[in-house]
Design an enzyme around this catalytic site. Sequence first.
Site, PDB file in Angstrom:
ATOM      1  CE  LYS A 121       0.570   3.488   3.525  1.00 23.63           C
ATOM      2  NZ  LYS A 121       1.953   3.607   3.144  1.00 23.63           N
TER       3      LYS A 121
HETATM    4  C1  LIG Z   1       2.636   4.815   3.060  1.00 20.13           C
HETATM    5  C2  LIG Z   1       4.112   4.793   3.087  1.00 20.13           C
HETATM    6  C3  LIG Z   1       4.881   5.933   3.443  1.00 20.13           C
HETATM    7  C4  LIG Z   1       4.252   7.273   3.725  1.00 20.13           C
HETATM    8  O1  LIG Z   1       3.511   7.278   4.908  1.00 20.13           O
HETATM    9  P1  LIG Z   1       2.482   8.467   5.214  1.00 20.13           P
HETATM   10  O2  LIG Z   1       1.753   8.011   6.420  1.00 20.13           O
HETATM   11  O3  LIG Z   1       1.595   8.550   4.020  1.00 20.13           O
HETATM   12  O4  LIG Z   1       3.262   9.705   5.416  1.00 20.13           O
HETATM   13  C5  LIG Z   1       6.257   5.802   3.515  1.00 20.13           C
HETATM   14  N1  LIG Z   1       6.868   4.636   3.224  1.00 20.13           N
HETATM   15  C6  LIG Z   1       6.169   3.540   2.883  1.00 20.13           C
HETATM   16  C7  LIG Z   1       6.911   2.296   2.550  1.00 20.13           C
HETATM   17  C8  LIG Z   1       4.780   3.565   2.804  1.00 20.13           C
HETATM   18  O5  LIG Z   1       4.105   2.462   2.441  1.00 20.13           O
END
Ligand SMILES: *Cc1c(COP(=O)(O)O)cnc(C)c1O
Length: 480
Positions: free
Chosen positions: A121
């Site tokens: 993120k």
């Molecule tokens: C947010 C997240 C995901 C999922 O990502 P999306 O964009 O919601 O599909 C997978 N792994 C981790 C560690 C995350 O923080």
Amino acid sequence: MKYISTRGQSPALAFSDILLGGLAPDGGLYLPETYPQLSAAELAEWRELPYAALALRIITKFVDDIPACDLKVLVDRAYTERNFHYTRNPGTDAADITPLTKLEDGLFLQELSNGPTLAFKDMAMQLLGNLFEYVLEKRGETINILGATSGDTGSAAEYAMLGKHRVKVFMLSPHGKMSAFQRAQMYSLNEPNIFNIAVTAMFDDCQDIVKAVSNDAPFKAKYKIGAVNSINWARVLAQIVYYFKGYFAATKSNDEKVAFCVPSGNFGNICAGHIARMMGLPIARLVLATNENDVLDEFFRTGLYRPRATAETQVTSSPSMDISKASNFERFVFDLVGRDGDKVRELWSKVDKGGAFDLSQSAAWQDIGRFGFVSGKSSHADRLATIRSTWEQHGVMVDTHTADGLKVAREHLEPGLPMIVLETAQPAKFEETIREALNREPVRPKELAGIENLPQQVAVMAPDVEAIKAFLVERVESRE
Ligand SMILES: *Cc1c(COP(=O)(O)O)cnc(C)c1O
């Protein structure tokens, strides 16, 4: 470049006009009117670029209302080695920002979690913080971001907005439900524009409070309440870049194709891969991996999209993928049905009422192969086995979400087609499962040793909407 809504009933807007908002007024999600198409010459030039320069090339194709020289400053400030220095796999170079590790012939891991909060993120959020500050400054506005987090999103948002002018962050988290490491990451921040609120309730209750506040339109307008959730277009845009970077790192020429495998929850990450592919990046397959919460796997296998009730959502050891409905999925379906906003509106009129839709008999479904998607799912036992085998065979420790990806990727390997698995978090964030799998502590960047012992600042509050509003008002109105 203008942005249109997936539900076809909102006016087209410029990038800066959709940056700070959430949903379009008609309830849809914003997408560019068209996807920029790459020439062979561009792709050849891009192959050689460092991350920030590549990001600027890609982002300027989608953003025409911020001068390129300003955009360059914002992008360069986000994608520096200083922000993404938590590399740990042998031989990887932090200067690559998203370095690639070869696990074995034809199978690669692309590290997206070397930023301040150790999850992918940060890749988008670090840029978003700079974009927000820039646009707010231009407009003389302020924003008060209100969010709910079960871990990764909230911390990434807080670290991205640290010390940013004109931005305050109010982040609700479920009291006592996050890991000690995640709590320490958020609550040890001591910045005048960041406010952590631990709500004595579950994550869903936190989300309901955010919704209740946002639904109070006069309050929302008066106190300039905003969000940085996963439907934000700029987050998807920033994520497109690392698909290019990973492609270039795994191949020697632009005649080659690759597959990407993406651990998915809200469909945000893989949506960026879909757009990179639509722009002409030679991606043969997009492999979508879910955990036990398999709403998306079910769709790509059967054509049925059946969001689950929140109570049906399972709590798993890859918690950031524990979702009941995939908030970015509407963007893909818009393309799948030929960018027909009326059709999307009809489908989501069911979803928004808690229903499902089934495309298996539609022409769109017959033709879905042109988008390159395949999918699979993984269980807790699969994650443990994958974490173990990857550690034993390659000396690489992966987190639980990445393990979901690796497990599903192996089921879709094709001879001659390099598979790049996106690493979405570092194992340090999910210690408990690492201990269970490996009977040892996860590796952790040495700068973060003992973070749990730092003093923490958090307001513990009951799940009381009015009290939380009052908390917010007091801090928005105070001048520091
Ligand atoms: C947010 C997240 C995901 C999922 O990502 P999306 O964009 O919601 O599909 C997978 N792994 C981790 C560690 C995350 O923080």
